[in-house]
Design an enzyme around this catalytic site. Structure first.
Site, PDB file in Angstrom:
ATOM      1  CG  ASN A  26      -1.850   1.213   1.243  1.00 40.02           C
ATOM      2  OD1 ASN A  26      -1.441   2.337   1.490  1.00 40.02           O
ATOM      3  ND2 ASN A  26      -3.121   0.954   0.982  1.00 40.02           N
ATOM      4  CB  SER A  49      -5.602   2.179  -3.528  1.00 39.38           C
ATOM      5  OG  SER A  49      -6.012   3.461  -3.105  1.00 39.38           O
ATOM      6  CD  GLU A  50      -5.698   4.086   1.977  1.00 34.32           C
ATOM      7  OE1 GLU A  50      -5.334   4.975   2.746  1.00 34.32           O
ATOM      8  OE2 GLU A  50      -4.907   3.414   1.287  1.00 34.32           O
ATOM      9  CG  ASN A  51      -9.469   4.262  -3.592  1.00 32.60           C
ATOM     10  OD1 ASN A  51      -8.349   3.779  -3.448  1.00 32.60           O
ATOM     11  ND2 ASN A  51      -9.851   4.786  -4.736  1.00 32.60           N
ATOM     12  CB  SER A  91     -10.136  -1.755   0.724  1.00 32.49           C
ATOM     13  OG  SER A  91      -8.840  -1.224   0.621  1.00 32.49           O
TER      14      SER A  91
END
Length: 221
Positions: A26, A49-51, A91
Site C-alpha cells: 500500500n 489502495s484503501e479505496n 479493502s
C-alpha cells in the site's frame, strides 16, 4: 564536503529498489504514490489502495486519464492485467487482517522506538482525519516511511519521542529521507546509507535522536 539532498522522485526510486517481487504493497498519500512509477517491470508487485483497488499501475499518460481509476489520494492510476476492484470495507479488511507485506507512509515525526506521527487535525487546511493510516501502521507486515529529514523550519522529524498525535506505536521498520536510509532496530536507529558528501556528524546534528552509523560497519552515538 558538500552534499546534495535527494529530491522526492529520487526518494521514491530508492524505496522502489527495496520492494521485493511478489509483494502486496500500500502506498500512502503524497510522496509514497510516486513509487508506483519506479517499480521495475520485471517485478510483480501488487499495489493496494484503501479505496478499493488491487494491482494498479503507474499514472496514465496525459489525456488518457479515467475518472473512475483513482487511488486514495484522488490521483489517476492505471490498472494492470488481473487488477481488481472491491468494496471499501473489504479493502480495510485486507489492511487490518495482515494481508499487506509493506505499507509506505509519509510522516510528520518518527520516534527512535518506531512510533509514527503522520496526521493532525485542527490546523487550517490540515488533513481532515487519520484515514487509513492507523490501520496500515498496525496491519502491514512492514512499515516504510518517506519524509524530509527536517521540516521547512529546520526542525528534526526523527526524534527521541513524538510530540505530534500518535498514528501507531513501535510500527516503523525503515525510514527513507532526503539524506539517508535508517533501519529502526531494537539496538537503535541504524543509518545504513547516506548521501555522498554528508558526514555522520552532520547527519546526527540534523536528527533529534541518537543514531548508529552502520554505513561503514562502525558505530557512533
Amino acid at each position: 564536503m558538500s552534499y546534495q539532498k535527494l529530491n522526492r522522485d529520487q526518494i521514491a526510486q530508492r524505496v522502489a529498489q527495496d520492494i521485493p517481487d511478489g509483494a502486496y504493497v500500500n502506498l500512502g498519500i503524497g510522496l509514497p504514490t510516486k513509487i508506483a512509477s519506479y517499480l521495475p517491470s520485471d517485478k510483480d508487485v501488487f499495489l493496494h489502495s484503501e479505496n478499493g483497488l488491487l494491482a494498479f499501475g503507474p499514472p496514465p499518460a496525459k489525456g488518457e486519464e479515467d475518472p473512475e481509476l483513482i487511488n486514495a489520494g484522488k490521483e489517476f492510476v492505471t490498472m494492470l492485467e488481473g487488477g481488481s476492484f472491491f468494496h471499501h470495507s473489504d479493502s480495510f479488511a485486507m489492511m487490518r487482517g495482515g494481508h499487506l507485506d509493506i505499507c509506505v507512509l509519509g510522516a510528520f515525526q518518527v520516534a527512535a522506538n518506531g512510533d509514527l506521527a503522520n496526521w493532525h487535525t485542527g490546523a487550517e487546511d490540515s488533513i481532515p482525519a487519520v484515514g487509513g493510516a492507523m490501520d496500515l501502521a498496525v496491519g502491514a507486515k512492514k512499515v516504510f516511511v518517506t519524509t524530509d529529514h527536517v521540516t521547512k523550519q529546520g526542525e528534526p522529524k526523527i526524534v527521541a519521542e513524538l510530540t505530534y498525535p500518535v498514528t501507531g506505536k513501535h510500527c516503523v521498520d525503515r525510514i527513507y529521507t532526503d539524506l539517508c536510509v535508517i533501519d529502526v532496530t531494537t539496538e537503535g536507529l541504524k543509518v545504513i546509507e547516506k548521501v555522498d558528501g554528508l558526514s555522520f556528524d552532520t547527519l546526527q546534528g540534523l536528527t533529534g535522536a541518537a543514531l548508529i552509523d552502520a554505513t561503514q560497519g562502525g558505530k557512533h552515538k
